[in-house]
Design an enzyme around this catalytic site. Structure first.
Site, PDB file in Angstrom:
ATOM      1  N   HIS A   1      -7.458   8.374   9.028  1.00 49.02           N
ATOM      2  CA  HIS A   1      -6.037   8.072   9.924  1.00 49.02           C
ATOM      3  C   HIS A   1      -6.081   8.804  11.381  1.00 49.02           C
ATOM      4  CE1 HIS A   1      -2.246   6.843   8.377  1.00 49.02           C
ATOM      5  NE2 HIS A   1      -1.969   6.519   9.591  1.00 49.02           N
TER       6      HIS A   1
ATOM      7  N   TYR B   1       0.027  13.050  -0.847  1.00 47.94           N
ATOM      8  CA  TYR B   1      -0.453  11.558  -0.934  1.00 47.94           C
ATOM      9  C   TYR B   1       0.065  10.641  -1.630  1.00 47.94           C
ATOM     10  CZ  TYR B   1      -4.493   8.947   0.501  1.00 47.94           C
ATOM     11  OH  TYR B   1      -5.334   7.872   1.185  1.00 47.94           O
TER      12      TYR B   1
ATOM     13  N   GLY C   1      -8.322   9.085   5.484  1.00 47.47           N
ATOM     14  CA  GLY C   1      -7.748   7.667   5.261  1.00 47.47           C
ATOM     15  C   GLY C   1      -8.946   6.835   5.081  1.00 47.47           C
TER      16      GLY C   1
END
Length: 248
Positions: free
Chosen positions: A63, A137, A107
């Site tokens: 991510h 998460y 991610g």
């Protein structure tokens, strides 16, 4: 400038991350291109290979931290670009094969886990890093890990945030096959061509059934509300960083 490369030949699609200046971080722009490519291939691709365009130390840094929502907002909400990409992979009727030849961070671990098949070379490794940055998460992400990995391994990865190397990744089910680096591309596309030659509808039905069964576990509304409260307490206590992708 395009952030991915994509092509389709003989029923085999390829989507390749091509933004190594940002360590192939899963930015909203890169994800949008990947989702568009998957959508364009839906009618004709029987299988898709997800890979990096060139071999580097990092397959994907995960991510893009600079794009995570600020404190007080859920950075892994339903509409988050990465969550949309994961759903697109799951909804694609044919298998999506991850070809992994470098380290996989954050991610990007979700993305690799959500692919239907994964092949890697000895440079592949996987690091699940929310504990490094104070990120709680979401339930769907935890479900992916505990469905694929032994629960104690999932807990170790979540608690230590340390990388799992390729040999252990094979043992704990992160990889289907561990292949010598010079053979990885050949072996991956040989498997893809085999799949492309099989009965498309039968494979699509199996994928849909398998994913439905994996997501069939249920929890009570009260428990779901409690778990959301746990997540939000972490948001309140930790400001998310606006950092760059992991360094080599």
């Amino acid at each position: 400038m395009a952030l991915i490369q994509s092509n389709l030949a003989d029923g085999v699609g390829t989507i390749a991350f091509d933004n190594y200046g940002r360590r192939n971080a899963l930015s909203a722009a890169l994800i949008a291109e990947a989702i568009a490519a998957l959508s364009a291939m839906r009618a004709d691709a029987r299988v898709v290979v997800l890979r990096a365009a060139s071999k580097n130390k990092i397959w994907s840094a995960g991510h893009d931290l600079g794009e995570l929502s600020p404190r007080g907002q859920d950075p892994l909400a339903w509409r988050d670009p990465l969550e949309q990409l994961l759903r697109a992979v799951g909804d694609f009727p044919g298998p999506v094969i991850a070809m992994i030849d470098g380290s996989v961070w954050g991610g990007a671990c979700d993305l690799a886990l959500d692919c239907d098949i994964a092949l890697g070379d000895p440079d592949a490794s996987f690091a699940f890093v929310p504990a490094r940055i104070g990120l709680p998460y979401n339930l769907s992400g935890v479900q992916r890990f505990v469905a694929r990995l032994p629960p104690n391994v999932a807990m170790e990865m979540a608690a230590t945030a340390d990388p799992v190397d390729a040999e252990r990744a094979l043992r704990v089910n992160l990889l289907n096959h561990l292949v010598p680096a010079p053979e990885l591309e050949t072996r991956t596309y040989a498997m893809a061509k085999t799949i492309a030659g099989r009965h498309r509808e039968s494979i699509a039905a199996f994928k849909a059934q398998a994913r439905a069964l994996l997501s069939a576990a249920s929890i009570s509304p009260e428990r779901a509300e409690y778990l959301e409260g746990v997540r939000w307490s972490v948001y309140a206590a930790n400001a998310l960083p606006s950092g760059a992708a992991p360094k080599e």
